[in-house]
Write a protein that holds these residues in place. Structure first.
Motif, PDB file in Angstrom:
ATOM      1  N   GLU A  89       9.839  -0.127  -6.731  1.00  0.00           N
ATOM      2  CA  GLU A  89       9.261   0.892  -5.855  1.00  0.00           C
ATOM      3  C   GLU A  89       7.869   1.259  -6.329  1.00  0.00           C
ATOM      4  O   GLU A  89       7.574   1.232  -7.521  1.00  0.00           O
ATOM      5  CB  GLU A  89      10.132   2.148  -5.825  1.00  0.00           C
ATOM      6  CG  GLU A  89       9.515   3.264  -4.971  1.00  0.00           C
ATOM      7  CD  GLU A  89      10.497   4.356  -4.620  1.00  0.00           C
ATOM      8  OE1 GLU A  89      11.061   4.296  -3.523  1.00  0.00           O
ATOM      9  OE2 GLU A  89      10.682   5.253  -5.452  1.00  0.00           O
ATOM     10  N   MET A  90       7.022   1.651  -5.381  1.00  0.00           N
ATOM     11  CA  MET A  90       5.659   2.046  -5.695  1.00  0.00           C
ATOM     12  C   MET A  90       5.416   3.489  -5.294  1.00  0.00           C
ATOM     13  O   MET A  90       5.943   3.950  -4.286  1.00  0.00           O
ATOM     14  CB  MET A  90       4.674   1.138  -4.957  1.00  0.00           C
ATOM     15  CG  MET A  90       4.724  -0.282  -5.437  1.00  0.00           C
ATOM     16  SD  MET A  90       4.291  -1.459  -4.145  1.00  0.00           S
ATOM     17  CE  MET A  90       5.539  -2.701  -4.466  1.00  0.00           C
ATOM     18  N   CYS A  91       4.622   4.198  -6.107  1.00  0.00           N
ATOM     19  CA  CYS A  91       4.203   5.547  -5.748  1.00  0.00           C
ATOM     20  C   CYS A  91       3.029   5.473  -4.775  1.00  0.00           C
ATOM     21  O   CYS A  91       2.623   4.403  -4.345  1.00  0.00           O
ATOM     22  CB  CYS A  91       3.828   6.330  -7.001  1.00  0.00           C
ATOM     23  SG  CYS A  91       5.237   6.740  -8.065  1.00  0.00           S
ATOM     24  N   SER A  92       2.434   6.615  -4.468  1.00  0.00           N
ATOM     25  CA  SER A  92       1.461   6.690  -3.373  1.00  0.00           C
ATOM     26  C   SER A  92       0.105   6.097  -3.705  1.00  0.00           C
ATOM     27  O   SER A  92      -0.640   5.695  -2.822  1.00  0.00           O
ATOM     28  CB  SER A  92       1.282   8.151  -2.954  1.00  0.00           C
ATOM     29  OG  SER A  92       0.803   8.929  -4.049  1.00  0.00           O
ATOM     30  N   GLY A  93      -0.260   6.044  -4.996  1.00  0.00           N
ATOM     31  CA  GLY A  93      -1.593   5.610  -5.361  1.00  0.00           C
ATOM     32  C   GLY A  93      -1.741   4.103  -5.423  1.00  0.00           C
ATOM     33  O   GLY A  93      -0.774   3.344  -5.281  1.00  0.00           O
ATOM     34  N   GLY A  94      -2.966   3.650  -5.661  1.00  0.00           N
ATOM     35  CA  GLY A  94      -3.241   2.230  -5.751  1.00  0.00           C
ATOM     36  C   GLY A  94      -2.777   1.635  -7.064  1.00  0.00           C
ATOM     37  O   GLY A  94      -2.588   2.346  -8.064  1.00  0.00           O
TER      38      GLY A  94
ATOM     39  N   THR B 137      16.951  -1.324  -1.769  1.00  0.00           N
ATOM     40  CA  THR B 137      15.711  -1.818  -1.191  1.00  0.00           C
ATOM     41  C   THR B 137      15.008  -2.600  -2.296  1.00  0.00           C
ATOM     42  O   THR B 137      14.509  -2.013  -3.254  1.00  0.00           O
ATOM     43  CB  THR B 137      14.824  -0.672  -0.683  1.00  0.00           C
ATOM     44  OG1 THR B 137      15.562   0.107   0.264  1.00  0.00           O
ATOM     45  CG2 THR B 137      13.571  -1.213  -0.032  1.00  0.00           C
ATOM     46  N   VAL B 138      15.004  -3.904  -2.167  1.00  0.00           N
ATOM     47  CA  VAL B 138      14.560  -4.759  -3.269  1.00  0.00           C
ATOM     48  C   VAL B 138      13.095  -4.517  -3.595  1.00  0.00           C
ATOM     49  O   VAL B 138      12.708  -4.407  -4.764  1.00  0.00           O
ATOM     50  CB  VAL B 138      14.824  -6.237  -2.929  1.00  0.00           C
ATOM     51  CG1 VAL B 138      14.327  -7.144  -4.052  1.00  0.00           C
ATOM     52  CG2 VAL B 138      16.314  -6.459  -2.675  1.00  0.00           C
ATOM     53  N   ILE B 139      12.247  -4.458  -2.572  1.00  0.00           N
ATOM     54  CA  ILE B 139      10.860  -4.022  -2.744  1.00  0.00           C
ATOM     55  C   ILE B 139      10.633  -2.888  -1.767  1.00  0.00           C
ATOM     56  O   ILE B 139      10.780  -3.062  -0.555  1.00  0.00           O
ATOM     57  CB  ILE B 139       9.843  -5.147  -2.474  1.00  0.00           C
ATOM     58  CG1 ILE B 139      10.043  -6.308  -3.451  1.00  0.00           C
ATOM     59  CG2 ILE B 139       8.417  -4.610  -2.601  1.00  0.00           C
ATOM     60  CD1 ILE B 139       9.115  -7.486  -3.202  1.00  0.00           C
ATOM     61  N   ASN B 140      10.297  -1.722  -2.284  1.00  0.00           N
ATOM     62  CA  ASN B 140      10.025  -0.562  -1.441  1.00  0.00           C
ATOM     63  C   ASN B 140       8.527  -0.280  -1.503  1.00  0.00           C
ATOM     64  O   ASN B 140       8.040   0.463  -2.345  1.00  0.00           O
ATOM     65  CB  ASN B 140      10.820   0.653  -1.914  1.00  0.00           C
ATOM     66  CG  ASN B 140      10.790   1.781  -0.899  1.00  0.00           C
ATOM     67  OD1 ASN B 140      10.527   1.559   0.273  1.00  0.00           O
ATOM     68  ND2 ASN B 140      11.059   2.997  -1.362  1.00  0.00           N
ATOM     69  N   GLU B 141       7.815  -0.923  -0.592  1.00  0.00           N
ATOM     70  CA  GLU B 141       6.346  -0.847  -0.578  1.00  0.00           C
ATOM     71  C   GLU B 141       5.938   0.380   0.241  1.00  0.00           C
ATOM     72  O   GLU B 141       5.481   0.267   1.372  1.00  0.00           O
ATOM     73  CB  GLU B 141       5.779  -2.134   0.016  1.00  0.00           C
ATOM     74  CG  GLU B 141       4.289  -2.290  -0.168  1.00  0.00           C
ATOM     75  CD  GLU B 141       3.789  -3.585   0.438  1.00  0.00           C
ATOM     76  OE1 GLU B 141       2.631  -3.929   0.180  1.00  0.00           O
ATOM     77  OE2 GLU B 141       4.543  -4.245   1.177  1.00  0.00           O
ATOM     78  N   ASN B 142       6.075   1.556  -0.379  1.00  0.00           N
ATOM     79  CA  ASN B 142       5.878   2.794   0.368  1.00  0.00           C
ATOM     80  C   ASN B 142       4.498   3.396   0.114  1.00  0.00           C
ATOM     81  O   ASN B 142       4.354   4.603  -0.049  1.00  0.00           O
ATOM     82  CB  ASN B 142       6.980   3.802   0.024  1.00  0.00           C
ATOM     83  CG  ASN B 142       7.063   4.095  -1.463  1.00  0.00           C
ATOM     84  OD1 ASN B 142       6.401   3.449  -2.271  1.00  0.00           O
ATOM     85  ND2 ASN B 142       7.874   5.073  -1.826  1.00  0.00           N
TER      86      ASN B 142
END
Length: 505
Positions: free
Chosen positions: A357-362, A382-387
């Motif tokens: 999972e990714m947080c909001s920043g770059g 969710t295997v990759i959660n590109e949020n």
């Protein structure tokens, strides 16, 4: 360099680190202070006439080489806060004497059970430390603190049983932790050098298990600070932590850490905030190896591993995560920098909710490759959660993901995704999209879901005839070996997943 080592690897470090050994009772000599809080009459500190309170110890300025020994089976109430400093070759040593169980230091609701403040060349061993009274107030088990001190040297915490530290839900230079190293002050930059936290047990803690080093001297652009830097980043160095069973380890304001051989069993059980099992913040070059993390209980983070803000060159390799409600991995940046992260040759068994999972920043750069993720019956992920829509450069290559039984495994990718999956085997995974060089075939794992610990991962070898064999993409600088220590080729396609060869090989 900061090192977290398992007992087995301590021998490998002997060439560059002094061997840490317990203090035998026979080492007591002139100047040794014996303490027995159960004795009826205060004495002179000899073995025959021990002192009877922590206050008596705290009132004595200790000299280099001096020993303070607590009688085994005794219990002292209050805060042990010794003064004085050791010197190279003559550290102050605090430990135990006599037969029986570890002596107990019970803070009884005070802020600290043990406070080692503005000292150096000091060693603490063989004690039981607790602080359960008045739960919910701010407190620590062991607190090591420097304030306007400069660089302090040589701190050993060994064979301690730190438990029932029922503090509040804060994390700071005065937060609630089982073991906390902190740096404060406005006048002089301070830092720790040569810290060894070896063979301890930390359990039953609000909020954190082991947190080092929380420093006010942390400012730099990579963590989102705005110049001018009034307290510039002053990293802490030469720290060894090994064989920890407890709630979680956080590395802060450090350079070139190696976190190795630790077992984190149960975390994020009571906090209303966000917590992960192992993670760095505002630190460069941290490597996490051969750790087992399980039992994260919420989805407020709750994942095993986190590459957090203000980090460059973090590596997670050869680790085992399982049964974490929050999942496997977080790549988290808000307003700072995350760069050159590598996540490779790890195994995830029955983690839930999210894989990566990714947080909001770059994210400047992260590479997730040659991991094996098994999502068993009645688990979903969710295997990759590109949020995030912020620019992020994340590669996802050579991984095996298997979904078995009830539940789902899916990808959540943004349109025009910045994540570039290639050469993955995604068995039972929906929404994968493009995966050049990859497959949706059964990877023929040997006995997935069968692991009982980090030393029992053989079920994650692939079987002969697996479509994963020799089917990956070549990745320069791949570390040279898989999670089982098998060689990984540098100049031909590797096997997909965390195991390079079948078990039969």
């Amino acid at each position: 360099m900061i090192r977290f080592r398992s007992p087995a690897s301590l021998a490998l470090a002997a060439a560059c680190l002094a061997v840490v050994v317990p203090v035998p009772a026979s080492a007591a000599g002139p100047g040794t202070i014996h303490v027995d809080c159960a004795a009826t009459a205060p004495g002179d500190g000899s073995a025959a006439r021990p002192v009877t309170s922590l206050d008596a110890v705290n009132a004595t300025r200790l000299r280099p080489g001096q020993l303070v020994l607590f009688r085994r089976g005794s219990r002292c109430t209050g805060t042990l806060a010794p003064t004085g400093e050791g010197r190279p070759g003559a550290p102050i040593q605090i430990g135990a004497y006599g037969p029986g169980a570890r002596p107990v230091i019970d803070a009884a609701g005070r802020p600290d059970a043990v406070l080692l403040r503005n000292t150096q060349w000091i060693e603490l061993r063989d004690l039981e430390i607790t602080n359960a009274a008045a739960p919910g107030s701010n407190r620590r088990g062991v607190h090591v603190q420097l304030e306007n001190y400069g660089q302090g040297h040589h701190y050993v915490l060994q064979n301690l049983n730190v438990h029932d530290i029922w503090g509040d839900d804060t994390k700071s230079t005065s937060g609630s932790d089982g073991i906390l190293f902190s740096v404060v002050g406005d006048e002089r930059a301070s830092s720790f050098d040569d810290v060894r936290v070896v063979g301890n047990r930390v359990a039953g803690v609000n909020r954190g298990g082991i947190r080092l080093v929380v420093s006010q001297w942390e400012q730099r652009a990579q963590v989102g600070s705005t110049a001018p830097y009034t307290k510039p980043w002053t990293p802490n160095t030469h720290i060894v932590v090994s064989d920890i069973g407890g709630d979680g380890i956080v590395i802060l304001t450090a350079r070139d850490a190696v976190v190795e051989g630790n077992h984190i069993a149960g975390f994020q059980r009571r906090s209303a905030g966000y917590n992960a099992g192992l993670w760095p913040w505002n630190s460069d070059g941290t490597a996490f190896r051969h750790n087992e993390v399980s039992g994260g209980t919420t989805t407020r983070d709750g994942m095993a591993f986190d590459v957090d803000q203000g980090t460059d060159g973090t590596t997670f390799e050869y680790n085992y995560s399982h049964d974490n409600a929050g999942g496997f991995l977080l790549l988290c940046n808000a307003a700072g920098r995350v760069a050159n992260a590598v996540i490779r040759y790890n195994i995830s068994q029955n983690d839930s909710y999210r894989g990566v999972e990714m947080c909001s920043g770059g994210l400047e750069s992260a590479h997730v490759y040659n991991n094996t993720i098994y999502v068993g019956d009645r688990r979903s992920m969710t295997v990759i959660n590109e949020n995030t829509t912020a620019p992020h450069n994340v590669r996802f290559d050579n991984n095996i993901v298997v979904k078995a039984g009830a539940g789902t495994a899916a990808m959540r990718l943004q349109p025009g995704t910045a994540v570039r999956p290639t050469h993955n085997i995604l068995y039972g995974v929906t929404g994968a999209g493009d995966n050049p060089g990859g497959s949706t075939a059964d990877p023929l794992l040997d006995t997935p879901g069968s692991a009982t610990g980090i030393s029992d991962l053989d079920g994650y070898h692939v079987r002969t005839g697996s479509p994963a064999l020799d089917a990956g993409t070549i990745i320069p600088g791949n570390g040279g070996r898989d999670i089982f220590g098998q060689p990984v080729p540098a100049n031909r396609p590797p096997t997909i997943g965390a195991a390079e060869r079948p078990a039969a090989d």
